[in-house]
Design a protein around this motif. Sequence first.
Motif, PDB file in Angstrom:
ATOM      1  N   LYS A   1      -0.187   5.243  11.421  1.00 55.27           N
ATOM      2  CA  LYS A   1      -1.050   6.326  10.957  1.00 55.27           C
ATOM      3  C   LYS A   1      -1.174   7.388  12.048  1.00 55.27           C
ATOM      4  O   LYS A   1      -1.107   7.075  13.235  1.00 55.27           O
ATOM      5  CB  LYS A   1      -2.443   5.799  10.602  1.00 55.27           C
ATOM      6  CG  LYS A   1      -2.476   4.825   9.451  1.00 55.27           C
ATOM      7  CD  LYS A   1      -3.893   4.311   9.199  1.00 55.27           C
ATOM      8  CE  LYS A   1      -3.927   3.298   8.067  1.00 55.27           C
ATOM      9  NZ  LYS A   1      -5.304   2.775   7.836  1.00 55.27           N
TER      10      LYS A   1
ATOM     11  N   LYS B   1       5.400  13.443   2.237  1.00 60.54           N
ATOM     12  CA  LYS B   1       5.848  12.513   1.196  1.00 60.54           C
ATOM     13  C   LYS B   1       7.257  12.012   1.501  1.00 60.54           C
ATOM     14  O   LYS B   1       7.573  10.833   1.318  1.00 60.54           O
ATOM     15  CB  LYS B   1       5.835  13.210  -0.168  1.00 60.54           C
ATOM     16  CG  LYS B   1       6.492  12.380  -1.273  1.00 60.54           C
ATOM     17  CD  LYS B   1       6.873  13.251  -2.450  1.00 60.54           C
ATOM     18  CE  LYS B   1       7.748  12.480  -3.423  1.00 60.54           C
ATOM     19  NZ  LYS B   1       8.265  13.309  -4.521  1.00 60.54           N
TER      20      LYS B   1
ATOM     21  N   ALA C   1      -0.733   6.416   2.761  1.00 54.68           N
ATOM     22  CA  ALA C   1      -1.167   7.111   1.549  1.00 54.68           C
ATOM     23  C   ALA C   1      -0.398   8.406   1.305  1.00 54.68           C
ATOM     24  O   ALA C   1      -0.429   8.956   0.201  1.00 54.68           O
ATOM     25  CB  ALA C   1      -2.664   7.414   1.629  1.00 54.68           C
TER      26      ALA C   1
ATOM     27  N   ARG D   1       3.272   3.231  -1.855  1.00 51.60           N
ATOM     28  CA  ARG D   1       3.716   3.250  -3.237  1.00 51.60           C
ATOM     29  C   ARG D   1       4.586   4.456  -3.528  1.00 51.60           C
ATOM     30  O   ARG D   1       4.682   5.379  -2.734  1.00 51.60           O
ATOM     31  CB  ARG D   1       2.487   3.259  -4.169  1.00 51.60           C
ATOM     32  CG  ARG D   1       1.565   2.049  -3.959  1.00 51.60           C
ATOM     33  CD  ARG D   1       0.330   2.145  -4.818  1.00 51.60           C
ATOM     34  NE  ARG D   1      -0.568   1.011  -4.611  1.00 51.60           N
ATOM     35  CZ  ARG D   1      -1.725   0.859  -5.225  1.00 51.60           C
ATOM     36  NH1 ARG D   1      -2.133   1.783  -6.081  1.00 51.60           N
ATOM     37  NH2 ARG D   1      -2.473  -0.200  -4.977  1.00 51.60           N
TER      38      ARG D   1
ATOM     39  N   GLU E   1       0.812  -1.210   0.000  1.00 52.78           N
ATOM     40  CA  GLU E   1       0.000   0.000   0.000  1.00 52.78           C
ATOM     41  C   GLU E   1       0.850   1.266   0.000  1.00 52.78           C
ATOM     42  O   GLU E   1       0.374   2.347  -0.366  1.00 52.78           O
ATOM     43  CB  GLU E   1      -0.934   0.008   1.215  1.00 52.78           C
ATOM     44  CG  GLU E   1      -0.205   0.008   2.548  1.00 52.78           C
ATOM     45  CD  GLU E   1      -1.137  -0.086   3.738  1.00 52.78           C
ATOM     46  OE1 GLU E   1      -2.125   0.662   3.770  1.00 52.78           O
ATOM     47  OE2 GLU E   1      -0.870  -0.906   4.628  1.00 52.78           O
TER      48      GLU E   1
END
Length: 276
Positions: A183, A265, A196, A138, A136
């Motif tokens: 998270k 990121k 994500a 990526r 997940e």
Amino acid sequence: MVYTAGTSAESTGLVEKKGTGKIDWARGVVEAIGTSAPIKKEADKTPPNSPKALSEAKNDARINLLETVKRIKINSKRSVGDIAAKNKTIMAQIKDMVYDAAEVEEFRKYMSDGSVEVLLQMDLRGGFTQLVLPEEIRQIESIKQIKRGANSTGNSTNSVSEAYTGLLVDARSIELQPALVFKILDENLQEVFGPAFVSREFVVQHGMAAYYTDIESAKSDPRIRNRPLTVKALRTDYPSRCNIVISNADASKLKSASHHLLFLKESRVVIVSSSK
């Protein structure tokens, strides 16, 4: 589990003791000690400091290191041991990495009974993280920073040059279990940081976050640079204790930081947790 500040390499990070070894969550390494059997007095043919004793100590350390690695939390649901037990290929690759773990020779000890003690150290980042990191997470394409122009609204303090450079999470008042993947949620359990948001290349190279027990050491970590956004952890999820809940107000600050996607990121996140 026991957390301490510092390891044999004098880290100021959060160190998790597993009985068979230690995980340094700031430096991104796992360590284990191994010891050879004492040399019996009647074994006159075995010289002190023998290569055989050193080899035996390293093999013992590898056994301990493997057990420690298997107990590392990947996320709130799985450990390294969980995925290795289901995938023989992954287990074989982990065993190869453990076998190749480097000895920290400055900590080698020759005992009076002829035994040898060694410390092996394995890097959790790079190949290991690439191997166990969930799919997940990526690769994320480049994120362009938007510089406010003359027609933009808002205060000039939101300019690119003064944007937040990282995220510092103060979790000293709560119980927290470090994990490779976690998270950060708002009070409505909406994700404001997690798989994500990060690009795989940065997580593989640097880890998703660094964990510390000392606030000043955390602030000096170059991954968050000189102007991090600091938020307070309210609690963690139960029973895993891996995912962190922050206030809606702090979550709003993170969301409204016009350039926050870039530092998220790049996994420029540091977490401070109290020693247990």
